[in-house]
Design an enzyme around this catalytic site. Sequence first.
Site, PDB file in Angstrom:
ATOM      1  N   TYR A 264       0.860  -1.185   0.000  1.00 40.72           N
ATOM      2  CA  TYR A 264       0.000   0.000   0.000  1.00 40.72           C
ATOM      3  C   TYR A 264       0.896   1.236   0.000  1.00 40.72           C
ATOM      4  O   TYR A 264       1.560   1.524   0.997  1.00 40.72           O
ATOM      5  CB  TYR A 264      -0.890  -0.046   1.243  1.00 40.72           C
ATOM      6  CG  TYR A 264      -1.965   0.996   1.347  1.00 40.72           C
ATOM      7  CD1 TYR A 264      -2.246   1.886   0.320  1.00 40.72           C
ATOM      8  CD2 TYR A 264      -2.736   1.090   2.505  1.00 40.72           C
ATOM      9  CE1 TYR A 264      -3.248   2.836   0.434  1.00 40.72           C
ATOM     10  CE2 TYR A 264      -3.741   2.026   2.635  1.00 40.72           C
ATOM     11  CZ  TYR A 264      -3.989   2.897   1.606  1.00 40.72           C
ATOM     12  OH  TYR A 264      -4.987   3.837   1.735  1.00 40.72           O
TER      13      TYR A 264
ATOM     14  N   LYS B  30      -1.433  -1.103  -4.190  1.00 40.96           N
ATOM     15  CA  LYS B  30      -2.392  -0.011  -4.337  1.00 40.96           C
ATOM     16  C   LYS B  30      -1.599   1.283  -4.344  1.00 40.96           C
ATOM     17  O   LYS B  30      -0.895   1.599  -3.383  1.00 40.96           O
ATOM     18  CB  LYS B  30      -3.400   0.012  -3.185  1.00 40.96           C
ATOM     19  CG  LYS B  30      -4.368   1.195  -3.274  1.00 40.96           C
ATOM     20  CD  LYS B  30      -5.235   1.339  -2.032  1.00 40.96           C
ATOM     21  CE  LYS B  30      -6.119   2.577  -2.162  1.00 40.96           C
ATOM     22  NZ  LYS B  30      -6.874   2.866  -0.925  1.00 40.96           N
TER      23      LYS B  30
END
Length: 317
Positions: free
Chosen positions: A143, A172
Amino acid sequence: MSKPPPSGIYVPAVLFFDENEEFDVPAIKAHVLRLAKGGVTGILVQGSNGEAQHLSHDERKLAIRITRQTLDENGFQNTAVIAGTGAQSTRETKKLCADAKEAGATHTLVLTPSTWPHQMTNEAIIRFHTEVANASPIPTMIYNFPTVTAGLNLDSDIIGILAEHPNIVGTKLSCGDIGKLHRLTSSVSPEKFATFPGTSAVYLQGLLTGSAGLIGALPNIAPKAHYRVYELYKEGKLEEAMKLQGVLGHADAAVSKLGGISAIKVIISKEFGYGKPVARGPLQTLSADALQSGPHLDKVKELLAIEKSLPEYGTAK
């Protein structure tokens, strides 16, 4: 070898609380079910929008269980559940990954620790994510969100190195960097590693460069509109898709300016009839009166009109 989650739309679901900042379970369930019916591929529990840093370990596990059970009980067994498991130590992150597996998640999304940003060298970042992936009983994803990690911004070289790990299966990119996304999609097999933009502002642009879809906050408000963009893209109707993408881009920026997480909760409560706009401190809880008018709200209303005109896309299995 571990596999990435299926391509599609994932939403870091907001978490609803009552006036005492305790879980509002009926509202949480109502939200999960609306998202599933809206066509999302999966729910991210404990994303930044899920106030992960405000939850105890037991609450994190409970939020995952409630999400998984709600989906299963309503016939959405194929809707995935990803858990955010980032923490400030490697040890705690490993525990949260194990907890996520036990509670019903199939993948984890791991923020880079940022309490001591100047000590998080490239070597330290690679070591952290490698040690977590080695220990995690389910596949991990990276992330990258500089806004919440003291400005730490992993570049495509670091992510590319980590993508070679057999248990690291995606990322992400909440940095919104299309160049970085394209470098990754053009150098790492999508069968092994899924690259997702983390904002609706570059959702269609990401698809055009080979992304796996989206993990973004705005589908909390408008899952069906996001599914429609995905549908139009798959059908090759790019002009129509880009027009709707423009609405998403304006609304995404507007929600941020209106108050982010708290604004999302106000909009959902007012427009869809469940949940209270309570955030855990130090986040500010907004009242419905705080969002009465203005150009930013107009952009959200434009998206809501489209959302309410669309059919449900998600179907129980």
